[in-house]
Design an enzyme around this catalytic site. Structure first.
Site, PDB file in Angstrom:
ATOM      1  N   ARG A 156       0.836  -1.213   0.000  1.00  0.00           N
ATOM      2  CA  ARG A 156       0.000   0.000   0.000  1.00  0.00           C
ATOM      3  C   ARG A 156       0.868   1.258   0.000  1.00  0.00           C
ATOM      4  O   ARG A 156       1.900   1.303   0.688  1.00  0.00           O
ATOM      5  CB  ARG A 156      -0.945  -0.009   1.201  1.00  0.00           C
ATOM      6  CG  ARG A 156      -1.956  -1.148   1.087  1.00  0.00           C
ATOM      7  CD  ARG A 156      -3.076  -1.090   2.100  1.00  0.00           C
ATOM      8  NE  ARG A 156      -3.802  -2.357   2.065  1.00  0.00           N
ATOM      9  CZ  ARG A 156      -4.775  -2.639   1.192  1.00  0.00           C
ATOM     10  NH1 ARG A 156      -5.167  -1.733   0.322  1.00  0.00           N
ATOM     11  NH2 ARG A 156      -5.368  -3.828   1.203  1.00  0.00           N
TER      12      ARG A 156
ATOM     13  N   ILE B 152       2.137   4.823   0.943  1.00  0.00           N
ATOM     14  CA  ILE B 152       2.207   5.500   2.247  1.00  0.00           C
ATOM     15  C   ILE B 152       1.319   6.750   2.284  1.00  0.00           C
ATOM     16  O   ILE B 152       0.893   7.185   3.352  1.00  0.00           O
ATOM     17  CB  ILE B 152       3.681   5.857   2.578  1.00  0.00           C
ATOM     18  CG1 ILE B 152       3.897   5.981   4.065  1.00  0.00           C
ATOM     19  CG2 ILE B 152       4.145   7.100   1.832  1.00  0.00           C
ATOM     20  CD1 ILE B 152       5.358   5.982   4.468  1.00  0.00           C
TER      21      ILE B 152
ATOM     22  N   VAL C  73      10.204   8.229  -6.832  1.00  0.00           N
ATOM     23  CA  VAL C  73      11.046   7.116  -6.369  1.00  0.00           C
ATOM     24  C   VAL C  73      11.666   6.432  -7.592  1.00  0.00           C
ATOM     25  O   VAL C  73      10.936   5.939  -8.459  1.00  0.00           O
ATOM     26  CB  VAL C  73      10.225   6.112  -5.534  1.00  0.00           C
ATOM     27  CG1 VAL C  73      11.115   4.960  -5.073  1.00  0.00           C
ATOM     28  CG2 VAL C  73       9.569   6.788  -4.340  1.00  0.00           C
TER      29      VAL C  73
ATOM     30  N   HIS D 299       7.762   1.444 -10.645  1.00  0.00           N
ATOM     31  CA  HIS D 299       6.559   1.037  -9.923  1.00  0.00           C
ATOM     32  C   HIS D 299       5.323   1.436 -10.690  1.00  0.00           C
ATOM     33  O   HIS D 299       5.316   2.421 -11.431  1.00  0.00           O
ATOM     34  CB  HIS D 299       6.517   1.646  -8.512  1.00  0.00           C
ATOM     35  CG  HIS D 299       6.704   3.127  -8.480  1.00  0.00           C
ATOM     36  ND1 HIS D 299       7.951   3.726  -8.602  1.00  0.00           N
ATOM     37  CD2 HIS D 299       5.816   4.145  -8.357  1.00  0.00           C
ATOM     38  CE1 HIS D 299       7.810   5.037  -8.534  1.00  0.00           C
ATOM     39  NE2 HIS D 299       6.526   5.318  -8.395  1.00  0.00           N
TER      40      HIS D 299
ATOM     41  N   HIS E 265       1.280   2.298 -10.048  1.00  0.00           N
ATOM     42  CA  HIS E 265       0.245   2.604  -9.060  1.00  0.00           C
ATOM     43  C   HIS E 265      -1.053   1.923  -9.494  1.00  0.00           C
ATOM     44  O   HIS E 265      -1.425   1.998 -10.680  1.00  0.00           O
ATOM     45  CB  HIS E 265      -0.048   4.111  -9.022  1.00  0.00           C
ATOM     46  CG  HIS E 265       1.103   4.977  -8.610  1.00  0.00           C
ATOM     47  ND1 HIS E 265       1.172   5.594  -7.383  1.00  0.00           N
ATOM     48  CD2 HIS E 265       2.232   5.349  -9.277  1.00  0.00           C
ATOM     49  CE1 HIS E 265       2.281   6.318  -7.301  1.00  0.00           C
ATOM     50  NE2 HIS E 265       2.946   6.181  -8.450  1.00  0.00           N
TER      51      HIS E 265
HETATM   52  P1  DGP Z   1       5.917   8.404  -7.964  1.00  0.00           P
HETATM   53  O1  DGP Z   1       5.646   9.882  -7.994  1.00  0.00           O
HETATM   54  O2  DGP Z   1       5.204   7.697  -9.086  1.00  0.00           O
HETATM   55  O3  DGP Z   1       7.407   8.097  -7.920  1.00  0.00           O
HETATM   56  O4  DGP Z   1       5.244   7.846  -6.627  1.00  0.00           O
HETATM   57  C1  DGP Z   1       5.953   7.411  -5.528  1.00  0.00           C
HETATM   58  C2  DGP Z   1       4.955   6.935  -4.506  1.00  0.00           C
HETATM   59  O5  DGP Z   1       5.654   6.222  -3.499  1.00  0.00           O
HETATM   60  C3  DGP Z   1       4.167   8.031  -3.810  1.00  0.00           C
HETATM   61  O6  DGP Z   1       2.775   7.858  -4.103  1.00  0.00           O
HETATM   62  C4  DGP Z   1       4.431   7.812  -2.315  1.00  0.00           C
HETATM   63  C5  DGP Z   1       5.009   6.425  -2.265  1.00  0.00           C
HETATM   64  N1  DGP Z   1       6.012   6.236  -1.234  1.00  0.00           N
HETATM   65  C6  DGP Z   1       7.130   6.993  -1.026  1.00  0.00           C
HETATM   66  N2  DGP Z   1       7.839   6.512   0.005  1.00  0.00           N
HETATM   67  C7  DGP Z   1       7.166   5.407   0.455  1.00  0.00           C
HETATM   68  C8  DGP Z   1       7.410   4.476   1.499  1.00  0.00           C
HETATM   69  O7  DGP Z   1       8.386   4.547   2.249  1.00  0.00           O
HETATM   70  N3  DGP Z   1       6.478   3.491   1.665  1.00  0.00           N
HETATM   71  C9  DGP Z   1       5.379   3.374   0.859  1.00  0.00           C
HETATM   72  N4  DGP Z   1       4.527   2.372   1.114  1.00  0.00           N
HETATM   73  N5  DGP Z   1       5.121   4.240  -0.128  1.00  0.00           N
HETATM   74  C10 DGP Z   1       6.004   5.244  -0.336  1.00  0.00           C
END
Ligand code: DGP
Length: 123
Positions: free
Chosen positions: A32, A34, A100, A104, A106
């Site tokens: 999920r 964050i 990140v 990935h 979404h």
């Molecule tokens: P993007 O902009 O597509 O790179 O989205 C990165 C997503 O990653 C963003 O929706 C928040 C999520 N995210 C960042 N750090 C963490 C983390 O430590 N844990 C989780 N579960 N999600 C994270």
């Protein structure tokens, strides 16, 4: 762009940082987000070291690519959103504001989503 082993999803894959896992197989891990943008907001990541969708589709082999995208569908079905619907999104690079640097996807679901992309900012 070279892969940064210190990115947050690499740490999650190594078990150095916890995640709310919803699915795992040979090629993929799903957990999920964050900071959920919809009632259901899950990230699916490949286990390999790929910076973005561009990097993944250039470097990953066919089995990995097929396994990964198959996992995206499996995760959506396991989340129970295949009937109500869901949106899949992958950000690559600067214009898409990828945060990140580990590829990935979404999965957004749980409410109606209008508008394909945000409108351009007016200056
Ligand atoms: P993007 O902009 O597509 O790179 O989205 C990165 C997503 O990653 C963003 O929706 C928040 C999520 N995210 C960042 N750090 C963490 C983390 O430590 N844990 C989780 N579960 N999600 C994270």
């Amino acid at each position: 762009m070279s892969y940064d082993d210190q990115n947050i999803f690499a740490k999650i894959l190594r078990g150095e940082i916890p995640c709310d896992k919803v699915y795992e197989d040979e090629f993929s891990l799903a957990f999920r987000d964050i900071n959920p943008q919809t009632p259901v907001h899950v990230l699916v990541i490949p286990k390999g070291r790929y910076v973005s969708l561009d990097d993944f589709t250039v470097k990953a082999d066919r089995e990995e690519i097929a396994g990964f995208f198959s996992a995206v569908g499996t995760v959506a079905r396991e989340l129970g959103v295949d009937e109500s619907g869901y949106r899949v999104l992958a950000n690559h690079g600067r214009d898409a504001h990828q945060e990140v640097p580990h590829f990935h996807v979404h999965i957004f679901a749980g409410r109606s989503m209008r508008g394909m992309v945000p409108k351009a900012p007016t200056e």
